[in-house]
Write an enzyme that holds these catalytic residues in place. Structure first.
Site, PDB file in Angstrom:
ATOM      1  CG  HIS A  66      -5.847   8.209   4.124  1.00 40.27           C
ATOM      2  ND1 HIS A  66      -5.277   7.203   3.359  1.00 40.27           N
ATOM      3  CD2 HIS A  66      -7.069   8.345   3.649  1.00 40.27           C
ATOM      4  CE1 HIS A  66      -5.960   6.655   2.630  1.00 40.27           C
ATOM      5  NE2 HIS A  66      -7.028   7.449   2.632  1.00 40.27           N
ATOM      6  CD  GLU A 121      -1.761   6.452   7.663  1.00 37.15           C
ATOM      7  OE1 GLU A 121      -1.482   5.279   7.362  1.00 37.15           O
ATOM      8  OE2 GLU A 121      -2.658   7.189   7.190  1.00 37.15           O
ATOM      9  CB  CYS A 166      -2.563   3.676   1.529  1.00 40.79           C
ATOM     10  SG  CYS A 166      -2.712   5.613   1.454  1.00 40.79           S
ATOM     11  CB  CYS A 177      -0.225   7.421   3.996  1.00 40.12           C
ATOM     12  SG  CYS A 177      -1.935   8.051   4.072  1.00 40.12           S
TER      13      CYS A 177
END
Length: 171
Positions: free
Chosen positions: A70, A72, A96, A99
């Site tokens: 992801h 992040e 999410c 993350c």
């Protein structure tokens, strides 16, 4: 007090970084910023470094989700700074829970992201992410495209103050 213009600038940069993602369905960007408003790192969602962006893997949601890093996470992994304590992360999509746990672990104390409608499959993860942020005292701001009550920055608590039916309609 933080300036709204800087939040907007860094979110725009995150949008640009998101455009580097090869994901055909969701392009997400993240920018980590130091307290002095200099950029520590950027990241976008994609396969691990060196792994080819095979079209058949990008088209297979299950496989893609298993190997995608992801935005992040990429931004945290890509920084050269020894510590991210007190930094801000700007993202183009709500973090999410996975993350969020990495954001908290890294010491980031402020999260700013766009307010978007999201698929129901992400609701539980997003709620857990917000709970993690609250429990750790991480400031969490959702930025909306249209001003609400003459303020374009909304904290989660302000969203919860809206009537539930209005909030559900927006999602």
């Amino acid at each position: 007090m933080r300036s709204g213009k800087w939040d907007e600038r860094f979110l725009q940069l995150a949008e640009h970084v998101a455009s580097w993602s090869k994901d055909p369905s969701t392009q997400v960007g993240a920018v980590i910023v130091r307290p002095d408003r200099t950029i520590a790192s950027v990241g976008f969602n994609g396969f691990p470094r060196g792994v080819p962006d095979k079209p058949e893997w990008l088209a297979d949601r299950q496989k893609k989700n298993l190997i995608t890093i992801h935005a992040e996470q990429n931004a945290i992994l890509n920084t050269r700074d020894q510590s991210l304590a007190g930094y801000t992360i700007y993202t183009t999509f709500h973090p999410c829970a996975a993350c969020a746990s990495k954001i908290v672990q890294a010491g980031i104390t402020r999260v700013v992201c766009w307010f978007h409608e999201h698929p129901d499959r992400w609701a539980e993860s997003f709620d857990l992410a917000q709970e993690l942020f609250r429990n750790r005292g991480v400031e969490f701001l959702l930025v909306v495209d249209e001003p609400i009550e003459n303020d374009w920055l909304l904290e989660r608590q302000e969203l919860e103050d809206f009537e539930r039916s209005e909030f559900d309609e927006r999602l």
